[in-house]
Design a protein around this motif. Sequence first.
Motif, PDB file in Angstrom:
ATOM      1  N   ALA A 287       0.844  -1.193   0.000  1.00 44.53           N
ATOM      2  CA  ALA A 287       0.000   0.000   0.000  1.00 44.53           C
ATOM      3  C   ALA A 287       0.883   1.249   0.000  1.00 44.53           C
ATOM      4  O   ALA A 287       1.852   1.328   0.741  1.00 44.53           O
ATOM      5  CB  ALA A 287      -0.894  -0.001   1.233  1.00 44.53           C
ATOM      6  N   ASP A 288       0.541   2.198  -0.851  1.00 44.85           N
ATOM      7  CA  ASP A 288       1.300   3.452  -0.923  1.00 44.85           C
ATOM      8  C   ASP A 288       0.709   4.429   0.100  1.00 44.85           C
ATOM      9  O   ASP A 288      -0.235   5.155  -0.195  1.00 44.85           O
ATOM     10  CB  ASP A 288       1.218   4.015  -2.348  1.00 44.85           C
ATOM     11  N   VAL A 289       1.259   4.401   1.309  1.00 43.34           N
ATOM     12  CA  VAL A 289       0.784   5.284   2.375  1.00 43.34           C
ATOM     13  C   VAL A 289       1.800   6.396   2.588  1.00 43.34           C
ATOM     14  O   VAL A 289       2.951   6.141   2.925  1.00 43.34           O
ATOM     15  CB  VAL A 289       0.553   4.507   3.699  1.00 43.34           C
ATOM     16  N   ASP A 290       1.362   7.616   2.351  1.00 46.37           N
ATOM     17  CA  ASP A 290       2.229   8.781   2.527  1.00 46.37           C
ATOM     18  C   ASP A 290       1.978   9.343   3.928  1.00 46.37           C
ATOM     19  O   ASP A 290       0.822   9.453   4.347  1.00 46.37           O
ATOM     20  CB  ASP A 290       1.888   9.813   1.451  1.00 46.37           C
ATOM     21  N   TYR A 291       3.050   9.687   4.655  1.00 46.96           N
ATOM     22  CA  TYR A 291       2.909  10.133   6.044  1.00 46.96           C
ATOM     23  C   TYR A 291       3.698  11.411   6.271  1.00 46.96           C
ATOM     24  O   TYR A 291       4.840  11.526   5.819  1.00 46.96           O
ATOM     25  CB  TYR A 291       3.425   9.014   6.964  1.00 46.96           C
ATOM     26  N   GLY A 292       3.080  12.362   6.929  1.00 45.07           N
ATOM     27  CA  GLY A 292       3.773  13.622   7.196  1.00 45.07           C
ATOM     28  C   GLY A 292       3.380  14.202   8.547  1.00 45.07           C
ATOM     29  O   GLY A 292       2.273  13.954   9.039  1.00 45.07           O
ATOM     30  N   THR A 293       4.287  14.956   9.145  1.00 41.63           N
ATOM     31  CA  THR A 293       4.015  15.586  10.437  1.00 41.63           C
ATOM     32  C   THR A 293       4.418  17.055  10.409  1.00 41.63           C
ATOM     33  O   THR A 293       5.296  17.446   9.638  1.00 41.63           O
ATOM     34  CB  THR A 293       4.822  14.908  11.580  1.00 41.63           C
ATOM     35  N   ALA A 294       3.752  17.840  11.251  1.00 43.49           N
ATOM     36  CA  ALA A 294       4.097  19.261  11.374  1.00 43.49           C
ATOM     37  C   ALA A 294       3.722  19.724  12.773  1.00 43.49           C
ATOM     38  O   ALA A 294       2.918  19.085  13.450  1.00 43.49           O
ATOM     39  CB  ALA A 294       3.355  20.081  10.319  1.00 43.49           C
ATOM     40  N   THR A 295       4.312  20.828  13.194  1.00 40.30           N
ATOM     41  CA  THR A 295       4.005  21.389  14.516  1.00 40.30           C
ATOM     42  C   THR A 295       3.541  22.827  14.365  1.00 40.30           C
ATOM     43  O   THR A 295       4.202  23.634  13.712  1.00 40.30           O
ATOM     44  CB  THR A 295       5.258  21.344  15.428  1.00 40.30           C
ATOM     45  N   ALA A 296       2.382  23.124  14.966  1.00 39.67           N
ATOM     46  CA  ALA A 296       1.861  24.493  14.960  1.00 39.67           C
ATOM     47  C   ALA A 296       2.232  25.138  16.282  1.00 39.67           C
ATOM     48  O   ALA A 296       1.812  24.668  17.343  1.00 39.67           O
ATOM     49  CB  ALA A 296       0.350  24.464  14.784  1.00 39.67           C
TER      50      ALA A 296
END
Length: 216
Positions: free
Chosen positions: A179-188
């Motif tokens: 499965a092509d699962v794209d994952y990303g994180t960010a901080t506000a």
Amino acid sequence: MGQKVHPYGFRLGFNKTWRSRWFAKQGYAKLLQEDLELKKTLTDRLKSAGVSLIEVDRPGNKLRVTIRTSRPGIIIGRKGAEVDKLRDELQKLVNGEVYINIQEIQRPELDSQLVAENIAAQLVRRIAFRRAMKKAMESAFRFGAKGIKVRVAGRLNGAEIARSEWYQDGRLPLHTLKADVDYGTATATTTYGAIGVKVWIYKGEMAKTKSRRRPA
């Protein structure tokens, strides 16, 4: 005890490749530090350019940096002036020859890192977190995502007690390797404190690639 696996690390060597590609018999720590510094410098400098990914290759004693961005014009500048300036800065940082390769992201709505950063930017501007999450999910589906999950955690809406909330729509097979699962994180960074944003986007099954892992 948490039983979670990083969606990218789980697929490394199977259908995803490394983000830094080089080999060192000596001076590994120095090169690793150089890589981290390089990526941090570029991320801070190109904040407005919608940078999703920075990859580092070291063929021989040269250094090739690949930047995946949704706004290549900002990095390149008029007649390539900005990219030349950037190359000179990086050459001073690493004391060697640097090549910069810029790749454009055609559909930023399907890039989890950019989606996470967009939601984080909205939270900083005090937009309601539920609205920001739902809007991002709608955009991803409009551009062909098969499934998406968005999770935010922290002092949401300035509440005294930190909590986490998430929304999911469509399929998200995290255990399926192909499965092509794209994952990303960010901080506000808000006035109330930091709010973390995580985004998973399922784009469908990848074409079967030959595993790079050696048979046991």
